[in-house]
Design a protein around this motif. Structure first.
Motif, PDB file in Angstrom:
ATOM      1  N   GLN A  51       0.834  -1.211   0.000  1.00  0.00           N
ATOM      2  CA  GLN A  51       0.000   0.000   0.000  1.00  0.00           C
ATOM      3  C   GLN A  51       0.862   1.252   0.000  1.00  0.00           C
ATOM      4  O   GLN A  51       0.603   2.193  -0.737  1.00  0.00           O
ATOM      5  CB  GLN A  51      -0.917   0.024   1.227  1.00  0.00           C
ATOM      6  CG  GLN A  51      -2.156  -0.807   1.089  1.00  0.00           C
ATOM      7  CD  GLN A  51      -3.079  -0.256   0.030  1.00  0.00           C
ATOM      8  OE1 GLN A  51      -3.025  -0.699  -1.102  1.00  0.00           O
ATOM      9  NE2 GLN A  51      -3.927   0.674   0.375  1.00  0.00           N
ATOM     10  N   ASP A  52       1.877   1.261   0.832  1.00  0.00           N
ATOM     11  CA  ASP A  52       2.728   2.435   0.994  1.00  0.00           C
ATOM     12  C   ASP A  52       3.706   2.624  -0.154  1.00  0.00           C
ATOM     13  O   ASP A  52       3.893   3.733  -0.645  1.00  0.00           O
ATOM     14  CB  ASP A  52       3.488   2.328   2.323  1.00  0.00           C
ATOM     15  CG  ASP A  52       4.292   3.577   2.633  1.00  0.00           C
ATOM     16  OD1 ASP A  52       3.719   4.686   2.543  1.00  0.00           O
ATOM     17  OD2 ASP A  52       5.485   3.435   2.955  1.00  0.00           O
ATOM     18  N   ALA A  53       4.341   1.550  -0.599  1.00  0.00           N
ATOM     19  CA  ALA A  53       5.433   1.657  -1.570  1.00  0.00           C
ATOM     20  C   ALA A  53       5.025   1.404  -3.017  1.00  0.00           C
ATOM     21  O   ALA A  53       5.701   1.871  -3.932  1.00  0.00           O
ATOM     22  CB  ALA A  53       6.557   0.681  -1.192  1.00  0.00           C
ATOM     23  N   CYS A  54       3.937   0.680  -3.241  1.00  0.00           N
ATOM     24  CA  CYS A  54       3.595   0.249  -4.598  1.00  0.00           C
ATOM     25  C   CYS A  54       2.225   0.724  -5.073  1.00  0.00           C
ATOM     26  O   CYS A  54       2.007   0.897  -6.273  1.00  0.00           O
ATOM     27  CB  CYS A  54       3.619  -1.279  -4.694  1.00  0.00           C
ATOM     28  SG  CYS A  54       5.053  -2.073  -3.946  1.00  0.00           S
ATOM     29  N   GLY A  55       1.302   0.887  -4.136  1.00  0.00           N
ATOM     30  CA  GLY A  55      -0.089   1.156  -4.464  1.00  0.00           C
ATOM     31  C   GLY A  55      -0.334   2.444  -5.223  1.00  0.00           C
ATOM     32  O   GLY A  55      -1.360   2.589  -5.886  1.00  0.00           O
ATOM     33  N   GLN A  56       0.601   3.376  -5.124  1.00  0.00           N
ATOM     34  CA  GLN A  56       0.440   4.631  -5.848  1.00  0.00           C
ATOM     35  C   GLN A  56       0.495   4.425  -7.362  1.00  0.00           C
ATOM     36  O   GLN A  56      -0.150   5.139  -8.115  1.00  0.00           O
ATOM     37  CB  GLN A  56       1.560   5.576  -5.427  1.00  0.00           C
ATOM     38  CG  GLN A  56       1.177   7.007  -5.358  1.00  0.00           C
ATOM     39  CD  GLN A  56       2.325   7.821  -4.785  1.00  0.00           C
ATOM     40  OE1 GLN A  56       3.485   7.604  -5.103  1.00  0.00           O
ATOM     41  NE2 GLN A  56       1.986   8.781  -3.943  1.00  0.00           N
ATOM     42  N   CYS A  57       1.270   3.451  -7.801  1.00  0.00           N
ATOM     43  CA  CYS A  57       1.467   3.227  -9.237  1.00  0.00           C
ATOM     44  C   CYS A  57       0.834   1.940  -9.764  1.00  0.00           C
ATOM     45  O   CYS A  57       0.694   1.777 -10.970  1.00  0.00           O
ATOM     46  CB  CYS A  57       2.959   3.201  -9.560  1.00  0.00           C
ATOM     47  SG  CYS A  57       3.787   4.770  -9.247  1.00  0.00           S
ATOM     48  N   HIS A  58       0.507   1.003  -8.888  1.00  0.00           N
ATOM     49  CA  HIS A  58      -0.032  -0.295  -9.311  1.00  0.00           C
ATOM     50  C   HIS A  58      -1.390  -0.556  -8.685  1.00  0.00           C
ATOM     51  O   HIS A  58      -1.551  -0.445  -7.478  1.00  0.00           O
ATOM     52  CB  HIS A  58       0.909  -1.438  -8.906  1.00  0.00           C
ATOM     53  CG  HIS A  58       2.229  -1.415  -9.592  1.00  0.00           C
ATOM     54  ND1 HIS A  58       2.396  -1.847 -10.889  1.00  0.00           N
ATOM     55  CD2 HIS A  58       3.443  -1.010  -9.163  1.00  0.00           C
ATOM     56  CE1 HIS A  58       3.675  -1.714 -11.222  1.00  0.00           C
ATOM     57  NE2 HIS A  58       4.323  -1.201 -10.199  1.00  0.00           N
ATOM     58  N   TYR A 106      14.192  -7.179  -8.802  1.00  0.00           N
ATOM     59  CA  TYR A 106      13.550  -5.998  -9.387  1.00  0.00           C
ATOM     60  C   TYR A 106      13.084  -5.027  -8.313  1.00  0.00           C
ATOM     61  O   TYR A 106      13.263  -3.816  -8.430  1.00  0.00           O
ATOM     62  CB  TYR A 106      12.374  -6.444 -10.258  1.00  0.00           C
ATOM     63  CG  TYR A 106      11.918  -5.416 -11.267  1.00  0.00           C
ATOM     64  CD1 TYR A 106      12.752  -4.972 -12.281  1.00  0.00           C
ATOM     65  CD2 TYR A 106      10.630  -4.894 -11.208  1.00  0.00           C
ATOM     66  CE1 TYR A 106      12.326  -4.040 -13.217  1.00  0.00           C
ATOM     67  CE2 TYR A 106      10.189  -3.971 -12.141  1.00  0.00           C
ATOM     68  CZ  TYR A 106      11.040  -3.546 -13.139  1.00  0.00           C
ATOM     69  OH  TYR A 106      10.616  -2.625 -14.066  1.00  0.00           O
ATOM     70  N   ILE A 107      12.478  -5.547  -7.253  1.00  0.00           N
ATOM     71  CA  ILE A 107      12.002  -4.681  -6.179  1.00  0.00           C
ATOM     72  C   ILE A 107      13.179  -4.055  -5.427  1.00  0.00           C
ATOM     73  O   ILE A 107      13.090  -2.911  -4.985  1.00  0.00           O
ATOM     74  CB  ILE A 107      11.076  -5.465  -5.211  1.00  0.00           C
ATOM     75  CG1 ILE A 107       9.796  -5.897  -5.936  1.00  0.00           C
ATOM     76  CG2 ILE A 107      10.726  -4.626  -3.988  1.00  0.00           C
ATOM     77  CD1 ILE A 107       8.956  -6.898  -5.153  1.00  0.00           C
ATOM     78  N   ALA A 108      14.268  -4.797  -5.307  1.00  0.00           N
ATOM     79  CA  ALA A 108      15.441  -4.252  -4.600  1.00  0.00           C
ATOM     80  C   ALA A 108      15.903  -2.962  -5.246  1.00  0.00           C
ATOM     81  O   ALA A 108      16.171  -1.969  -4.573  1.00  0.00           O
ATOM     82  CB  ALA A 108      16.568  -5.283  -4.586  1.00  0.00           C
ATOM     83  N   SER A 117      14.136   0.469 -17.269  1.00  0.00           N
ATOM     84  CA  SER A 117      12.864   0.220 -16.599  1.00  0.00           C
ATOM     85  C   SER A 117      12.026   1.485 -16.503  1.00  0.00           C
ATOM     86  O   SER A 117      12.533   2.578 -16.300  1.00  0.00           O
ATOM     87  CB  SER A 117      13.122  -0.307 -15.182  1.00  0.00           C
ATOM     88  OG  SER A 117      11.909  -0.434 -14.488  1.00  0.00           O
ATOM     89  N   LYS A 118      10.714   1.301 -16.640  1.00  0.00           N
ATOM     90  CA  LYS A 118       9.784   2.412 -16.436  1.00  0.00           C
ATOM     91  C   LYS A 118       9.462   2.568 -14.952  1.00  0.00           C
ATOM     92  O   LYS A 118       8.904   3.575 -14.548  1.00  0.00           O
ATOM     93  CB  LYS A 118       8.490   2.164 -17.217  1.00  0.00           C
ATOM     94  CG  LYS A 118       8.659   2.300 -18.720  1.00  0.00           C
ATOM     95  CD  LYS A 118       7.416   1.934 -19.488  1.00  0.00           C
ATOM     96  CE  LYS A 118       6.253   2.840 -19.195  1.00  0.00           C
ATOM     97  NZ  LYS A 118       5.069   2.558 -20.028  1.00  0.00           N
ATOM     98  N   MET A 119       9.822   1.567 -14.147  1.00  0.00           N
ATOM     99  CA  MET A 119       9.543   1.624 -12.719  1.00  0.00           C
ATOM    100  C   MET A 119      10.603   2.489 -12.049  1.00  0.00           C
ATOM    101  O   MET A 119      11.760   2.104 -11.932  1.00  0.00           O
ATOM    102  CB  MET A 119       9.520   0.232 -12.087  1.00  0.00           C
ATOM    103  CG  MET A 119       8.993   0.245 -10.667  1.00  0.00           C
ATOM    104  SD  MET A 119       8.452  -1.372 -10.122  1.00  0.00           S
ATOM    105  CE  MET A 119       9.692  -1.749  -8.906  1.00  0.00           C
ATOM    106  N   LEU A 120      10.172   3.655 -11.614  1.00  0.00           N
ATOM    107  CA  LEU A 120      11.099   4.618 -11.033  1.00  0.00           C
ATOM    108  C   LEU A 120      10.928   4.720  -9.523  1.00  0.00           C
ATOM    109  O   LEU A 120      11.045   5.794  -8.948  1.00  0.00           O
ATOM    110  CB  LEU A 120      10.901   5.992 -11.694  1.00  0.00           C
ATOM    111  CG  LEU A 120      11.069   5.995 -13.217  1.00  0.00           C
ATOM    112  CD1 LEU A 120      10.746   7.362 -13.782  1.00  0.00           C
ATOM    113  CD2 LEU A 120      12.473   5.566 -13.593  1.00  0.00           C
ATOM    114  N   SER A 121      10.685   3.610  -8.886  1.00  0.00           N
ATOM    115  CA  SER A 121      10.495   3.602  -7.437  1.00  0.00           C
ATOM    116  C   SER A 121      11.839   3.691  -6.727  1.00  0.00           C
ATOM    117  O   SER A 121      12.884   3.418  -7.306  1.00  0.00           O
ATOM    118  CB  SER A 121       9.775   2.330  -7.002  1.00  0.00           C
ATOM    119  OG  SER A 121      10.599   1.204  -7.264  1.00  0.00           O
TER     120      SER A 121
END
Length: 151
Positions: A51-58, A106-108, A117-121
C-alpha cells in the motif's frame, strides 16, 4: 444550417459517442497463478508495505493500469504480458518470469536490475520487506473471467 439541423447533428454525435463507449475493449488478464504461495515472507505485512510503496502506481484490478501495470496474478507470470499496458523495451524483451528471485531483484532496485525500466520507485534495500511484498504478491490470485462474466 438551421437551428433544428444543428440540434439533430448534435444529438446524433452524442448518441454515437455514448454507444461507442459501450463497445470498449475488455481489460487484459494474466493467466491464473500456478506457483505455490511464497511463504518466506509475511503476506499481511507485505500488504501494508505494498500500500505504501507500490499502491500509488499499481492497481490490483485488470484494466486499471496506472503508471505501472495492474498486478493481479503477477506471481509466476511472464514479464510484460498484458496487452493493455505499454512496457519498456527491455522488460518486454527480458524473458523474465515474475518468481521470488526476479521479483526480489527488481524490487530491490528496478533501475539497476533493468536499466531502461519504467519503474522509477525508490530501491527497497531491506530483504525482509521485499520477502513480505513478494509473499503478498503471491496471494494476488483471481480466475480469468469468461465471456459471460464480462457482459
Amino acid at each position: 444550417m438551421s437551428m433544428v439541423n444543428k440540434y439533430q447533428l448534435g444529438a446524433m454525435l452524442a448518441a454515437t459517442f455514448f454507444l461507442s463507449a459501450c463497445e470498449r475493449t475488455p481489460p487484459d488478464y494474466r493467466t491464473p497463478v500456478t506457483l505455490p504461495l511464497y511463504t518466506a515472507g509475511d503476506a499481511d505485512n507485505g500488504a501494508l508495505i505494498y500500500q505504501d510503496a507500490c499502491g500509488q502506481c499499481h492497481q490490483l484490478n485488470p484494466g486499471l493500469n496506472k503508471k505501472g501495470p495492474q498486478l493481479m496474478n503477477i506471481y509466476g507470470a511472464s514479464a510484460a504480458q498484458l496487452t493493455d499496458y505499454t512496457y519498456s523495451e527491455g522488460l518486454a524483451a527480458s524473458g523474465w518470469v515474475w518468481d521470488a528471485e526476479t521479483l526480489d531483484t527488481y524490487i530491490a532496485d528496478a533501475e539497476k536490475a533493468m536499466p531502461d525500466s519504467k519503474m522509477l520507485s525508490d530501491p527497497m534495500p531491506d530483504a525482509k520487506e521485499r520477502a513480505d511484498v513478494i509473499a503478498y504478491l503471491s496471494t494476488l490470485r483471481a480466475p480469468v473471467p469468461t465471456a459471460d462474466d464480462i457482459k
